[in-house]
Design a protein around this motif. Structure first.
Motif, short mmCIF file in Angstrom:
data_model
loop_
_atom_site.label_atom_id
_atom_site.label_comp_id
_atom_site.label_asym_id
_atom_site.label_seq_id
_atom_site.Cartn_x
_atom_site.Cartn_y
_atom_site.Cartn_z
N ALA A 73 91.26 25.12 112.54
CA ALA A 73 92.42 25.76 113.16
C ALA A 73 93.20 26.81 112.12
CB ALA A 73 93.36 24.80 113.83
N GLU A 74 93.94 27.69 112.53
CA GLU A 74 94.45 28.68 111.49
C GLU A 74 96.39 28.61 112.05
OE1 GLU A 74 91.10 31.65 109.94
OE2 GLU A 74 92.40 32.21 111.41
N LEU A 75 96.97 28.76 110.93
CA LEU A 75 98.35 29.08 111.37
C LEU A 75 98.77 30.13 110.34
CD1 LEU A 75 101.09 28.27 112.13
CD2 LEU A 75 101.38 26.84 110.39
N ALA A 76 99.40 31.37 110.95
CA ALA A 76 99.97 32.32 110.29
C ALA A 76 101.50 32.21 110.35
CB ALA A 76 99.54 33.50 110.83
N ILE A 107 81.79 31.55 120.11
CA ILE A 107 82.13 31.37 121.61
C ILE A 107 81.56 29.86 121.93
CG2 ILE A 107 81.66 31.77 124.07
CD1 ILE A 107 81.72 34.62 123.19
N GLY A 108 82.47 29.09 122.39
CA GLY A 108 81.81 27.73 122.55
C GLY A 108 82.31 26.57 121.45
N ASP A 109 82.56 27.27 120.30
CA ASP A 109 83.23 26.40 119.20
C ASP A 109 84.52 25.88 119.50
OD1 ASP A 109 84.53 25.64 116.71
OD2 ASP A 109 82.89 26.38 115.75
N ARG A 110 84.88 24.51 119.25
CA ARG A 110 86.09 24.13 119.73
C ARG A 110 87.30 24.93 119.07
NH1 ARG A 110 88.42 18.14 118.56
NH2 ARG A 110 90.23 18.06 119.41
N GLY A 138 93.02 27.96 122.24
CA GLY A 138 92.28 26.82 121.67
C GLY A 138 93.25 25.81 121.11
N LEU A 139 94.61 25.74 121.34
CA LEU A 139 95.53 24.98 120.89
C LEU A 139 96.49 24.70 121.86
CD1 LEU A 139 96.42 25.81 116.88
CD2 LEU A 139 94.78 24.07 117.66
#
Length: 208
Positions: A73-76, A107-110, A138-139
């Motif tokens: 997961a990414e946070l900016a 696509i399909g990756d959690r 996704g989150l």
């Protein structure tokens, strides 16, 4: 009647013109909002308002990097000097989309669209301060509206005192710990970062 037919045609013409203008208007609006933030992020923290102290900036970068490595997961974290009259949610969402925060997985990756933008606009003489957490699809099941509200509420006391760096670090800690827990990741540093469990002032060592 003939008069009714003429009026009907005029209404249809106006509706057609509006439909034709809509893409132009939307494109102009997108250009306007994109002018408010940098074209690309400068790291996990983009301090365009120049309000984050070096120690907080380093801790934010390290935590966000650790979150990305541990969960995908990414946070900016973004500060802007102004919203240009826009709603903070609109600007944060535009940043999320334009920068593709969390959108790099297949696509399909959690972890696809597992991105979030923590946006701050500091208070000034001409504008009120704003804080907003925008969350990718996704989150959404982890950073719900209620959780996002709890995180931004946690930051308010620091932000009211213009302690923007510590306030953003507090929010980063809360997001990182919440997302890691939501992904079922057992990372001691991310778990220790949780301000809801460890207290607001406890900042973990990022590189033990």
């Amino acid at each position: 009647t003939r008069k009714g037919m003429i009026i009907g045609r005029r209404k249809a013409t106006r509706a057609l013109i509006l439909l034709q203008l809509l893409p132009v208007l939307l494109a102009a609006q997108n250009r306007d909002v994109r002018s408010l933030f940098p074209e690309r992020p400068r790291g996990y923290l983009t301090d365009a308002a120049g309000v984050v102290d070096p120690a907080s900036a380093t801790a934010i970068e390290d935590l966000a990097s650790r979150l990305r490595s541990a969960t995908g997961a990414e946070l900016a974290v973004v500060t802007l000097p102004s919203l240009g009259g826009r709603a903070p949610g609109d600007v944060a969402l535009a940043i999320l989309r334009v920068w593709g925060v969390g959108a790099k997985a297949e696509i399909g990756d959690r972890t696809r669209n597992a991105g979030a933008v923590l946006l701050l606009v500091p208070r000034s003489a001409s504008q009120r301060g704003e804080i907003y957490l925008s969350v990718g699809l996704g989150l959404e099941g982890i950073l719900t509206d209620a959780v996002a509200g709890r995180i931004t509420d946690l930051m308010v006391p620091e932000l009211r005192e213009a302690r923007y760096g510590p306030g953003l670090l507090l929010g980063t800690r809360a997001v990182a710990a919440t997302v890691a827990r939501g992904f079922g990741v057992s990372d001691s540093v991310l778990a220790a970062a949780d301000p809801f469990r460890t207290g607001r002032s406890a900042t973990p060592a990022i590189n033990p």
